[in-house]
Design a protein around this motif. Structure first.
Motif, PDB file in Angstrom:
ATOM      1  N   CYS A 361     -41.690 -59.449 -21.199  1.00 34.63           N
ATOM      2  CA  CYS A 361     -40.441 -60.220 -21.114  1.00 34.63           C
ATOM      3  C   CYS A 361     -39.583 -60.008 -22.359  1.00 34.63           C
ATOM      4  O   CYS A 361     -38.360 -59.877 -22.252  1.00 34.63           O
ATOM      5  N   ASP A 365     -36.074 -58.488 -21.487  1.00 37.49           N
ATOM      6  CA  ASP A 365     -34.937 -59.356 -21.829  1.00 37.49           C
ATOM      7  C   ASP A 365     -33.982 -58.630 -22.778  1.00 37.49           C
ATOM      8  O   ASP A 365     -32.761 -58.604 -22.560  1.00 37.49           O
ATOM      9  N   LEU A 368     -32.114 -55.598 -21.109  1.00 37.41           N
ATOM     10  CA  LEU A 368     -31.037 -55.978 -20.194  1.00 37.41           C
ATOM     11  C   LEU A 368     -29.844 -56.553 -20.960  1.00 37.41           C
ATOM     12  O   LEU A 368     -28.685 -56.245 -20.656  1.00 37.41           O
ATOM     13  N   GLN A 369     -30.138 -57.367 -21.963  1.00 39.27           N
ATOM     14  CA  GLN A 369     -29.039 -57.939 -22.761  1.00 39.27           C
ATOM     15  C   GLN A 369     -28.255 -56.846 -23.478  1.00 39.27           C
ATOM     16  O   GLN A 369     -27.036 -56.944 -23.641  1.00 39.27           O
ATOM     17  N   ARG A 376     -27.539 -62.843 -17.232  1.00 39.74           N
ATOM     18  CA  ARG A 376     -28.346 -64.075 -17.319  1.00 39.74           C
ATOM     19  C   ARG A 376     -29.654 -63.896 -16.532  1.00 39.74           C
ATOM     20  O   ARG A 376     -29.619 -63.506 -15.366  1.00 39.74           O
ATOM     21  N   LEU A 377     -30.782 -64.197 -17.187  1.00 43.87           N
ATOM     22  CA  LEU A 377     -32.099 -63.929 -16.602  1.00 43.87           C
ATOM     23  C   LEU A 377     -32.721 -65.207 -16.063  1.00 43.87           C
ATOM     24  O   LEU A 377     -32.913 -66.173 -16.811  1.00 43.87           O
ATOM     25  N   ASN A 379     -35.907 -66.379 -14.925  1.00 38.07           N
ATOM     26  CA  ASN A 379     -37.304 -65.960 -14.967  1.00 38.07           C
ATOM     27  C   ASN A 379     -38.201 -67.122 -14.581  1.00 38.07           C
ATOM     28  O   ASN A 379     -38.232 -68.156 -15.222  1.00 38.07           O
ATOM     29  N   TYR A 390     -38.474 -62.127 -11.585  1.00 42.67           N
ATOM     30  CA  TYR A 390     -37.650 -61.865 -12.766  1.00 42.67           C
ATOM     31  C   TYR A 390     -36.248 -61.481 -12.264  1.00 42.67           C
ATOM     32  O   TYR A 390     -35.929 -60.313 -12.123  1.00 42.67           O
ATOM     33  N   ASN A 391     -35.459 -62.534 -11.966  1.00 42.75           N
ATOM     34  CA  ASN A 391     -34.177 -62.310 -11.297  1.00 42.75           C
ATOM     35  C   ASN A 391     -33.027 -62.214 -12.287  1.00 42.75           C
ATOM     36  O   ASN A 391     -33.105 -62.719 -13.408  1.00 42.75           O
ATOM     37  N   VAL A 392     -31.976 -61.579 -11.827  1.00 44.76           N
ATOM     38  CA  VAL A 392     -30.857 -61.271 -12.725  1.00 44.76           C
ATOM     39  C   VAL A 392     -29.559 -61.789 -12.116  1.00 44.76           C
ATOM     40  O   VAL A 392     -29.205 -61.434 -10.986  1.00 44.76           O
ATOM     41  N   VAL A 415     -35.428 -52.612 -14.899  1.00 48.19           N
ATOM     42  CA  VAL A 415     -36.577 -53.523 -14.748  1.00 48.19           C
ATOM     43  C   VAL A 415     -37.810 -52.748 -14.273  1.00 48.19           C
ATOM     44  O   VAL A 415     -38.899 -52.876 -14.840  1.00 48.19           O
TER      45      VAL A 415
END
Lengths: 473, 473
Positions: A361, A365, A368-369, A376-377, A379, A390-392, A415
């Protein structure tokens, strides 16, 4: 040709059970649960017995048509709706919904594929027994679909996936033969494990028409607790402590990130989410006890005290009533809906060895950031099984539809590549369907994929059962 | 030709690891555990790595030789020794015996196929964890063999067979490719369940070279009790009561008939069998507790008091020390040896739905007594799993060797036919091997058997892996 097949299907199941668009609205059979795909069937047939299923399969084989088996049509990977060719037959198992037998002393029940999961749970409960498979769609998904996709859910930690809850199957093969493999045996080593080959094969190798399932004694008491934890590592450590102290009593261990909970708090303020505001993660624990509520509570309190002393838990509540326990579970189960209310989003269903989840994570995290500023995650998931959703979600204020159009495949790639580096799975409990079939060649061991193709060719050489699912053409 | 193959094998694993009868005594590799079969190998090869296993397979394929994989060679169904042609290569996995990794937080360990089961148990124990597979041959059988035969044993009731304890595999295919399927994931739905296809396939589809196994926390206390029960039905009812009150704490539930115990008492008087003289059956129960010995004892005493009130138990003892507990288990495990000391006998390994075991035994007992007057039934086994070793001893005073010669196939037929009427299995935990391959066509669903043949042909089209085992030619 088309008329010949329709006549053969009518002969197999009776005219009233062959639905075509001339006479029926087929929408519910043709559109997938998440409304990501909308196919077009030649017909929907609704056999009422295993022999009728076999007759439908033989009719399709004789006319060169392919079949899409369908249960409750609640799958999340586009695995149970027809393609848009207008040539496929949807075989609905919904009329095969009898509970054939319950054997209390053997702790088994035999049910037909079209039984709704909740009906299976209730039939067990009526005998004072437990069928533990439990998941969000349980009011409409069917046990045949659960087995065909090897469904997971919230009790896997203790009782296993659908696979582990199944002792025997009845299956119609692509030739239209019936394998009578219903068995209430817990040990049987007379040959290859056909049961587990059909379980999880998503209707591509055979059509499950009935199953013999494991049952368990009902626990004397079930308690639920909610704890805030200072980090994901603390959540993993708490899991280890809970497994040691509660052993098989630990029947649920869910994790929820702060942003996921904030969405519930924002969109469903009446649910009153506890303890979420000053902590990165909360955890929901369930303790099922064979002795009774006092013992369960003492066990839970001992665990939480020890966890606080070790700095694994910053605060916790134990539900005082069944209503409170349901309310806590309801918060956990409301995350997907709260997410939908926040806007369109990209869903994942990944698993990672539990020990590596904190590092995964951290890495995912940050990645992706960095790649998509402001993303926005959301989780949350079944930490006890190493399974995260683990949705976005699009950045705040962004056009979510445009975000999905432009970013979905990039987000998936980021991901999934990270999952692969951590030796995880890109589909933990939802299956492959059409949605992820194209990803398998990149993320599955090539020898495994070649073996899968050989098995498919051996059992369904004409590719008539749910073609294009699991394996791409 | 033969020299070419031997040279290719020497190139694959080094000359020192290719044993032939010119230079070595191959007896231990060629004779099966029960000394029912004695084959003749071309050579025994002992690869030291997965890549060497793959090289051996490719060498055999290039020269058209078939392979017999072998672990500890402790199987009971003649599945791991060569035939008498002198052309087969025995592939011993014994040198692949590393514990590759233990992941405490994930509760998994990855071990090579040649690890002895006891070494696997000890490696887990050294980390304060439990690998629960346990069976009589654990000091010499290997985990690869346990998985290839889906071994059972005494803890299946709680932890499942070898199959349920395995999360991932590394396998060499008949083409000499390596499937890298080691996985520490508890949820992974990315395609067909290859793992469970190889588990239990007895080396006929692939060679297991390593596995990732599930571990569990060690229980805080384990207690053992011994109870006399007035009937087999009372034993079944006691099982149900124990499952309800102890839930997953119930880790063992063995049944032993009076005649089986009388053989231990006669041939091993020093073991001091308790409570057997005035009862048709005794039961051994094991309670594994996550809290501690006081709690375990209170639970056990509560169970036994309730059982006595309900008339399910006539008398009982709870072991006061670990030494006493071991002594009770030792009595149970000594039955096969006591039986051997009484004379040659006919062994069975059957399973029946637990609910039907009393009726099955009534029927089978009466049938055998009627057909073969004076025959003596040594009935014992894992009642919690519905698994009986329903063995048959010659009448007292009869010539046991002559009895076996003349009666073995008739006894098998009588027992297997009765098993079939009760929807049981003729091989619960020992597998098929050569010994039972010929029986499958009579007792296995014909559709299942045809599917098995197709899978074998798809994965091993030249029939090079352990030919003649599981499936007859």
């Amino acid at each position: 040709m088309k008329a010949d097949l329709l006549n053969a299907l009518r002969a197999a199941v009776g005219p009233a059970q062959v639905l075509t668009r001339d006479t029926h609205d087929l929408e519910a059979y043709e559109r997938d649960w998440r409304q990501r795909a909308h196919g077009r069937a030649l017909a929907v047939v609704r056999p009422g017995s295993t022999d009728e299923v076999a007759a439908v399969v033989r009719a399709c084989a004789a006319h060169g048509a392919s079949l899409v088996p369908q249960g409750g049509n609640t799958g999340l990977v586009v695995g149970s709706v027809p393609d848009d060719s207008g040539t496929q037959v949807v075989l609905s198992l919904q009329r095969l919904n009898a509970v054939r037998a319950i054997d209390r002393a053997n702790l088994t029940m035999t049910v037909e594929a079209g039984c709704v999961l909740q009906a299976v749970q209730q039939a067990a409960e009526a005998e004072g027994l437990l069928f533990p498979l439990s998941l969000a769609a349980e009011g409409s998904c069917t046990i045949g679909g659960n087995l065909a996709t090897n469904a997971g859910g919230t009790q896997v930690l203790r009782y296993g996936n659908a696979r582990e809850l199944c002792l025997g199957l009845e299956v119609v093969t692509p030739e239209g033969e019936v394998w009578h493999g219903l068995s209430g045996l817990r040990k049987d080593n007379t040959g290859y494990d056909l049961r587990d080959l059909f379980v999880g094969s998503e209707g591509t190798l055979g059509i499950i028409t009935a199953a013999t399932l494991k049952l368990f004694p009902q626990p004397a008491a079930t308690l639920t607790a909610w704890a805030s934890v200072p980090s994901l590592q603390a959540a993993v450590d708490l899991l280890g402590l809970a497994q040691q102290r509660l052993a098989a009593g630990l029947t649920g261990f869910e994790v929820m990130g702060q942003f996921a909970l904030s969405l519930v708090a924002r969109h469903m303020p009446q649910l009153r989410v506890p303890l979420w505001q000053d902590t990165p993660y909360c955890v929901l624990l369930e303790n099922s006890d064979s002795e009774g509520e006092d013992h369960a509570r003492a066990q839970f309190e001992g665990l939480l005290e020890a966890a606080m002393e070790q700095g694994l838990v910053s605060d916790a509540v134990v539900a005082e009533s069944i209503a409170q326990a349901h309310a806590l579970w309801h918060i956990r189960e409301s995350i997907p809906l709260a997410q939908a209310q926040e806007g369109l989003n990209i869903k994942h269903d990944i698993s990672i060895p539990v020990s590596r989840i904190p590092a995964f994570c951290d890495e995912a995290d940050a990645l992706l950031q960095r790649e998509i500023p402001g993303v926005r995650l959301v989780n949350f998931g079944h930490l006890g099984d190493g399974n995260l959703h683990y949705n976005v979600q699009a950045p705040a204020g962004a056009d979510a539809k445009y975000f999905l159009q432009t970013q979905e495949s990039r987000v998936n790639q980021l991901v999934f590549d990270t999952v692969a580096r951590y030796h995880g799975s890109i589909s933990a409990e939802h299956g492959v369907g059409s949605l992820k079939a194209g990803h398998l060649p990149h993320f599955k061991d090539p020898v495994a994929l070649a073996l899968m193709r050989r098995i498919k060719a051996a059992l369904d050489p004409h590719n008539r059962f749910n073609p294009g699912r699991v394996l791409t053409p």
